[in-house]
Design a protein around this motif. Structure first.
Motif, PDB file in Angstrom:
ATOM      1  N   GLY A  71       0.921  -1.186   0.026  1.00  0.00           N
ATOM      2  CA  GLY A  71       0.076   0.007  -0.062  1.00  0.00           C
ATOM      3  C   GLY A  71       0.795   1.341  -0.051  1.00  0.00           C
ATOM      4  N   LEU A  72       1.888   1.240  -0.211  1.00  0.00           N
ATOM      5  CA  LEU A  72       2.904   2.234  -0.085  1.00  0.00           C
ATOM      6  C   LEU A  72       3.035   2.880  -1.589  1.00  0.00           C
ATOM      7  CD1 LEU A  72       5.821   0.940   2.266  1.00  0.00           C
ATOM      8  CD2 LEU A  72       3.892   2.357   2.584  1.00  0.00           C
ATOM      9  N   THR A  73       2.136   3.810  -1.913  1.00  0.00           N
ATOM     10  CA  THR A  73       2.075   4.448  -3.093  1.00  0.00           C
ATOM     11  C   THR A  73       2.509   6.169  -2.778  1.00  0.00           C
ATOM     12  OG1 THR A  73      -0.459   4.809  -2.735  1.00  0.00           O
ATOM     13  CG2 THR A  73       0.493   2.766  -4.158  1.00  0.00           C
ATOM     14  N   PRO A  74       2.314   6.708  -3.970  1.00  0.00           N
ATOM     15  CA  PRO A  74       2.683   8.142  -3.804  1.00  0.00           C
ATOM     16  C   PRO A  74       1.655   8.783  -2.768  1.00  0.00           C
ATOM     17  CG  PRO A  74       3.028   7.538  -6.009  1.00  0.00           C
ATOM     18  CD  PRO A  74       2.494   6.333  -5.481  1.00  0.00           C
ATOM     19  N   ALA A  75       2.261   9.712  -1.964  1.00  0.00           N
ATOM     20  CA  ALA A  75       1.484  10.591  -1.038  1.00  0.00           C
ATOM     21  C   ALA A  75       0.798   9.677   0.021  1.00  0.00           C
ATOM     22  CB  ALA A  75       0.381  11.468  -1.726  1.00  0.00           C
ATOM     23  N   SER A  76       1.285   8.527   0.305  1.00  0.00           N
ATOM     24  CA  SER A  76       0.398   7.532   1.173  1.00  0.00           C
ATOM     25  C   SER A  76       1.259   7.319   2.579  1.00  0.00           C
ATOM     26  CB  SER A  76       0.511   6.070   0.437  1.00  0.00           C
ATOM     27  OG  SER A  76       1.742   5.328   0.344  1.00  0.00           O
ATOM     28  N   VAL A  77       2.129   7.977   2.873  1.00  0.00           N
ATOM     29  CA  VAL A  77       2.880   7.507   4.272  1.00  0.00           C
ATOM     30  C   VAL A  77       3.011   8.956   4.953  1.00  0.00           C
ATOM     31  CG1 VAL A  77       3.971   5.344   3.503  1.00  0.00           C
ATOM     32  CG2 VAL A  77       5.141   7.400   3.402  1.00  0.00           C
ATOM     33  N   ASP A  78       3.244   8.779   6.405  1.00  0.00           N
ATOM     34  CA  ASP A  78       3.261   9.967   7.241  1.00  0.00           C
ATOM     35  C   ASP A  78       4.994  10.166   7.299  1.00  0.00           C
ATOM     36  OD1 ASP A  78       0.836  10.741   7.673  1.00  0.00           O
ATOM     37  OD2 ASP A  78       0.636   9.030   8.984  1.00  0.00           O
ATOM     38  N   THR A  79       5.595   8.944   7.381  1.00  0.00           N
ATOM     39  CA  THR A  79       7.115   9.134   7.844  1.00  0.00           C
ATOM     40  C   THR A  79       7.729   8.101   7.070  1.00  0.00           C
ATOM     41  OG1 THR A  79       6.588   9.808   9.958  1.00  0.00           O
ATOM     42  CG2 THR A  79       8.653   9.048   9.553  1.00  0.00           C
ATOM     43  N   VAL A  80       9.009   8.261   6.558  1.00  0.00           N
ATOM     44  CA  VAL A  80       9.751   7.190   5.898  1.00  0.00           C
ATOM     45  C   VAL A  80      11.212   7.441   6.789  1.00  0.00           C
ATOM     46  CG1 VAL A  80      11.384   6.842   3.855  1.00  0.00           C
ATOM     47  CG2 VAL A  80       9.097   7.581   3.548  1.00  0.00           C
ATOM     48  N   VAL A  81      11.567   6.262   7.029  1.00  0.00           N
ATOM     49  CA  VAL A  81      12.850   6.072   7.935  1.00  0.00           C
ATOM     50  C   VAL A  81      13.884   5.356   7.169  1.00  0.00           C
ATOM     51  CG1 VAL A  81      13.839   5.459   9.904  1.00  0.00           C
ATOM     52  CG2 VAL A  81      11.598   6.059  10.039  1.00  0.00           C
ATOM     53  N   THR A  82      15.093   5.918   6.916  1.00  0.00           N
ATOM     54  CA  THR A  82      16.049   5.147   6.029  1.00  0.00           C
ATOM     55  C   THR A  82      17.342   5.194   6.845  1.00  0.00           C
ATOM     56  OG1 THR A  82      16.551   6.747   4.803  1.00  0.00           O
ATOM     57  CG2 THR A  82      14.914   5.643   3.671  1.00  0.00           C
ATOM     58  N   PHE A  83      18.202   3.947   6.867  1.00  0.00           N
ATOM     59  CA  PHE A  83      19.637   3.862   7.502  1.00  0.00           C
ATOM     60  C   PHE A  83      20.388   3.424   6.217  1.00  0.00           C
ATOM     61  CE2 PHE A  83      16.630   3.555  10.873  1.00  0.00           C
ATOM     62  CZ  PHE A  83      17.218   4.214  12.021  1.00  0.00           C
ATOM     63  N   SER A  84      21.553   4.293   6.236  1.00  0.00           N
ATOM     64  CA  SER A  84      22.466   4.038   5.276  1.00  0.00           C
ATOM     65  C   SER A  84      21.930   3.318   4.004  1.00  0.00           C
ATOM     66  CB  SER A  84      23.546   3.181   5.926  1.00  0.00           C
ATOM     67  OG  SER A  84      23.955   3.732   7.305  1.00  0.00           O
ATOM     68  N   VAL A  85      20.921   3.969   3.581  1.00  0.00           N
ATOM     69  CA  VAL A  85      20.485   3.730   2.061  1.00  0.00           C
ATOM     70  C   VAL A  85      21.300   4.388   0.870  1.00  0.00           C
ATOM     71  CG1 VAL A  85      18.456   3.811   0.717  1.00  0.00           C
ATOM     72  CG2 VAL A  85      18.273   3.233   3.007  1.00  0.00           C
ATOM     73  N   LEU A  86      21.522   5.705   0.939  1.00  0.00           N
ATOM     74  CA  LEU A  86      21.944   6.266  -0.162  1.00  0.00           C
ATOM     75  C   LEU A  86      23.379   5.924  -0.737  1.00  0.00           C
ATOM     76  CD1 LEU A  86      20.343   9.746   0.531  1.00  0.00           C
ATOM     77  CD2 LEU A  86      19.522   7.944  -0.815  1.00  0.00           C
ATOM     78  N   CYS A  87      23.969   5.484   0.294  1.00  0.00           N
ATOM     79  CA  CYS A  87      25.589   5.009  -0.059  1.00  0.00           C
ATOM     80  C   CYS A  87      25.382   3.566  -0.890  1.00  0.00           C
ATOM     81  CB  CYS A  87      26.141   4.868   1.142  1.00  0.00           C
ATOM     82  SG  CYS A  87      25.550   3.821   2.423  1.00  0.00           S
ATOM     83  N   SER A  88      24.413   2.905  -0.774  1.00  0.00           N
ATOM     84  CA  SER A  88      24.204   1.537  -1.481  1.00  0.00           C
ATOM     85  C   SER A  88      23.361   1.599  -2.553  1.00  0.00           C
ATOM     86  CB  SER A  88      24.071   0.653  -0.185  1.00  0.00           C
ATOM     87  OG  SER A  88      22.518   0.838   0.166  1.00  0.00           O
ATOM     88  N   VAL A  89      22.779   2.656  -3.267  1.00  0.00           N
ATOM     89  CA  VAL A  89      21.889   2.588  -4.010  1.00  0.00           C
ATOM     90  C   VAL A  89      22.384   2.968  -5.420  1.00  0.00           C
ATOM     91  CG1 VAL A  89      19.639   2.486  -2.715  1.00  0.00           C
ATOM     92  CG2 VAL A  89      20.584   4.659  -3.581  1.00  0.00           C
ATOM     93  N   PRO A  90      22.297   2.430  -6.635  1.00  0.00           N
ATOM     94  CA  PRO A  90      23.216   2.751  -7.700  1.00  0.00           C
ATOM     95  C   PRO A  90      22.445   4.304  -8.240  1.00  0.00           C
ATOM     96  CG  PRO A  90      21.246   1.036  -8.472  1.00  0.00           C
ATOM     97  CD  PRO A  90      21.328   1.176  -6.797  1.00  0.00           C
ATOM     98  N   ALA A  91      21.309   4.455  -7.993  1.00  0.00           N
ATOM     99  CA  ALA A  91      20.625   6.021  -8.350  1.00  0.00           C
ATOM    100  C   ALA A  91      20.123   6.703  -7.226  1.00  0.00           C
ATOM    101  CB  ALA A  91      19.831   5.613  -9.375  1.00  0.00           C
ATOM    102  N   VAL A 136      19.876   9.821  -6.485  1.00  0.00           N
ATOM    103  CA  VAL A 136      18.889  10.932  -6.691  1.00  0.00           C
ATOM    104  C   VAL A 136      17.457  10.455  -6.961  1.00  0.00           C
ATOM    105  CG1 VAL A 136      18.499  13.072  -8.290  1.00  0.00           C
ATOM    106  CG2 VAL A 136      20.837  12.555  -7.451  1.00  0.00           C
ATOM    107  N   GLU A 137      17.590   9.533  -7.871  1.00  0.00           N
ATOM    108  CA  GLU A 137      16.271   9.045  -8.231  1.00  0.00           C
ATOM    109  C   GLU A 137      15.590   8.250  -6.943  1.00  0.00           C
ATOM    110  OE1 GLU A 137      18.815   8.552  -9.883  1.00  0.00           O
ATOM    111  OE2 GLU A 137      18.257   9.513 -11.948  1.00  0.00           O
ATOM    112  N   THR A 138      16.424   7.783  -6.129  1.00  0.00           N
ATOM    113  CA  THR A 138      15.762   7.107  -4.879  1.00  0.00           C
ATOM    114  C   THR A 138      15.331   8.171  -4.121  1.00  0.00           C
ATOM    115  OG1 THR A 138      17.463   5.257  -4.946  1.00  0.00           O
ATOM    116  CG2 THR A 138      16.603   5.872  -2.712  1.00  0.00           C
ATOM    117  N   CYS A 139      15.742   9.277  -3.830  1.00  0.00           N
ATOM    118  CA  CYS A 139      15.281  10.308  -2.958  1.00  0.00           C
ATOM    119  C   CYS A 139      14.242  10.785  -3.592  1.00  0.00           C
ATOM    120  CB  CYS A 139      16.416  11.380  -2.883  1.00  0.00           C
ATOM    121  SG  CYS A 139      17.855  11.288  -2.223  1.00  0.00           S
ATOM    122  N   LYS A 140      13.976  10.937  -4.892  1.00  0.00           N
ATOM    123  CA  LYS A 140      12.846  11.377  -5.569  1.00  0.00           C
ATOM    124  C   LYS A 140      11.731  10.496  -5.295  1.00  0.00           C
ATOM    125  CE  LYS A 140      14.922  14.288  -9.033  1.00  0.00           C
ATOM    126  NZ  LYS A 140      14.950  14.252 -10.653  1.00  0.00           N
TER     127      LYS A 140
END
Length: 67
Positions: free
Chosen positions: A20-40, A42-46
């Motif tokens: 059920g995680l679709t655009p504008a569907s969640v109050d809070t996103v929590v990520t730990f050490s994600v951006l250093c391990s994804v290939p894209a 900027v796209e991940t942030c978006k």
């Protein structure tokens, strides 16, 4: 209020949508050490921002220093 943890990679859009995680569907996103391990990072942030409802928050924990 429904609260749950979805343990998958941020790139697993099908799994996120199945929970059920679709655009504008969640109050809070929590990520730990994600951006250093994804290939894209900027796209991940978006994508993560797109999941947030208006006024939502993203709790971000990274271990690298940015410029």
């Amino acid at each position: 209020m429904l609260r749950f943890l979805v343990a998958c990679g941020v790139q697993d859009h099908d799994i996120l949508r199945d929970h059920g995680l679709t655009p504008a569907s969640v109050d809070t996103v929590v990520t730990f050490s994600v951006l250093c391990s994804v290939p894209a990072p900027v796209e991940t942030c978006k994508f993560l921002y797109s999941l947030l409802k208006p006024g939502g928050q993203w709790v971000l924990v990274e271990h690298v220093l940015a410029d």
